[in-house]
Design a protein around this motif. Structure first.
Motif, PDB file in Angstrom:
ATOM      1  N   ASN A   1       0.840  -1.243   0.107  1.00 35.07           N
ATOM      2  CA  ASN A   1       0.041  -0.013   0.048  1.00 35.07           C
ATOM      3  C   ASN A   1       0.744   1.315  -0.112  1.00 35.07           C
ATOM      4  O   ASN A   1       0.473   2.479  -0.274  1.00 35.07           O
ATOM      5  N   VAL A   2       2.089   1.229   0.259  1.00 39.29           N
ATOM      6  CA  VAL A   2       2.981   2.269   0.428  1.00 39.29           C
ATOM      7  C   VAL A   2       2.262   3.396   1.110  1.00 39.29           C
ATOM      8  O   VAL A   2       2.208   4.570   0.576  1.00 39.29           O
ATOM      9  N   SER A   3       1.639   3.313   2.157  1.00 38.36           N
ATOM     10  CA  SER A   3       0.927   4.350   2.949  1.00 38.36           C
ATOM     11  C   SER A   3       1.748   5.703   3.082  1.00 38.36           C
ATOM     12  O   SER A   3       2.734   5.526   3.637  1.00 38.36           O
ATOM     13  N   ALA A   4       0.836   6.754   2.950  1.00 32.43           N
ATOM     14  CA  ALA A   4       1.567   8.273   3.128  1.00 32.43           C
ATOM     15  C   ALA A   4       1.118   8.701   4.514  1.00 32.43           C
ATOM     16  O   ALA A   4       1.728   9.681   5.046  1.00 32.43           O
ATOM     17  N   LEU A   5       0.223   7.943   5.298  1.00 31.10           N
ATOM     18  CA  LEU A   5      -0.097   8.519   6.436  1.00 31.10           C
ATOM     19  C   LEU A   5       0.750   8.472   7.274  1.00 31.10           C
ATOM     20  O   LEU A   5       0.608   9.793   8.343  1.00 31.10           O
ATOM     21  N   PRO A   6       1.645   7.726   7.666  1.00 31.44           N
ATOM     22  CA  PRO A   6       2.747   7.715   8.807  1.00 31.44           C
ATOM     23  C   PRO A   6       3.637   8.895   8.429  1.00 31.44           C
ATOM     24  O   PRO A   6       4.132   9.581   9.301  1.00 31.44           O
ATOM     25  N   SER A   7       3.617   9.309   7.205  1.00 25.21           N
ATOM     26  CA  SER A   7       4.655  10.326   6.613  1.00 25.21           C
ATOM     27  C   SER A   7       3.979  11.629   6.984  1.00 25.21           C
ATOM     28  O   SER A   7       4.590  12.706   7.171  1.00 25.21           O
ATOM     29  N   ILE A   8       2.759  11.675   6.954  1.00 29.52           N
ATOM     30  CA  ILE A   8       1.897  12.790   7.078  1.00 29.52           C
ATOM     31  C   ILE A   8       1.849  13.217   8.410  1.00 29.52           C
ATOM     32  O   ILE A   8       2.177  14.458   9.007  1.00 29.52           O
TER      33      ILE A   8
END
Length: 288
Positions: free
Chosen positions: A67-74
């Motif tokens: 999923n390469v989620s961007a939520l942790p980076s946000i």
């Protein structure tokens, strides 16, 4: 028709009758149109490439290779902005107050501070990253952590904070200070209660510029905060911001679409910050 009966030309007609003035006007309008066109092209290109990949999986709570989620980076970006501003704003504002309200204009320390701020402004971000790695990560033994990244970015944005705050404080009329001092207020109370509230819109502009640099910084954070794609357990844990996340995805070459989608998130964040800043400045100005 006699010369006396001729109607004098208006300033606009006279300006456009001069070939040099007309050429300058055309060049200025062409440059402005070109800049607007470049802005719209970049924004449009990123939106076209990234919007199809803005899927719910990109905002999953946990990051994985699928999923390469961007939520942790946000979340990491918000943490990094808060930590950096907590360090940079008090230091930058205090330095600006010292330069404008206390230090003599001919003082050698003022010359040294101005030289330092101008020099720090021109240093490339990769040099800041190497310094942060050698000092915060290695010498201070903080390791790859949010604290090391925030310390490095605080040094980066400090010149912007100092210069904008200094100019904002200088723009406050001396009548405000004289009136407050004449009523018996101390100099410190005058600065806190009169000068700083009047200079708040300009100071806020400097803070917004600092936030924009923090959000978009990549090189310095790779060497200091690391590239771990998860929400950190504390300020001494590693974590990647949105800019680092986008760089990591694009450099791997496996999730280019998701990298563009992260760019869309960054664009929305920057536009939101600018809109919020302009709204706050207008509201602050209307209260005066």
């Amino acid at each position: 028709m006699t010369k006396a009966s001729r109607k004098p030309k208006s300033p606009i007609q006279s300006a456009y009758a001069d070939p040099l003035t007309l050429l300058i006007r055309v060049a200025v309008w062409a440059a402005a149109t070109l800049m607007i066109g470049i802005l719209f092209f970049i924004v449009g290109y990123v939106l076209v490439k990234g919007l199809p990949y803005l899927r719910p999986s990109l905002f999953s709570l946990n990051y994985n290779s699928v999923n390469v989620s961007a939520l942790p980076s946000i979340v990491n970006t918000v943490i990094m902005v808060v930590l950096t501003l907590v360090i940079a704003i008090p230091l930058g504002l205090s330095c600006a107050i010292f330069l404008t309200e206390y230090a003599s204009k001919r003082s050698k320390i003022v010359t040294v501070i101005r030289l330092a701020t101008e020099t720090l402004t021109g240093i490339p971000s990769i040099v800041y990253g190497l310094f942060g790695f050698l000092f915060f990560v290695t010498a201070m033994k903080w390791g790859y952590s949010m604290a090391a990244g925030a310390g490095t970015l605080a040094i980066m944005v400090l010149p912007v904070t100092i210069r904008t705050s200094e100019e904002a404080i200088k723009s406050v009329p001396d009548v405000y200070r004289e009136g407050s001092l004449g009523l018996g207020a101390s100099k410190l109370r005058t600065i806190i209660k009169v000068v700083l509230p009047a200079a708040a819109p300009g100071i806020l502009s400097g803070v917004i510029l600092s936030i924009g640099r923090i959000v978009g910084e990549t090189a310095a954070l790779i060497y200091t905060s690391g590239t771990v794609a998860k929400v950190p357990d504390g300020i001494f844990s590693s974590g990647r911001t949105l800019a680092v996340h986008m760089f990591a995805l694009s450099s791997e070459g496996l999730h280019t679409g998701e990298a563009y989608a992260t760019g869309v998130i960054l664009l929305i964040a920057v536009m939101g910050i600018n809109l919020l800043a302009s709204t706050l400045v207008k509201q602050w100005g209307s209260r005066k």
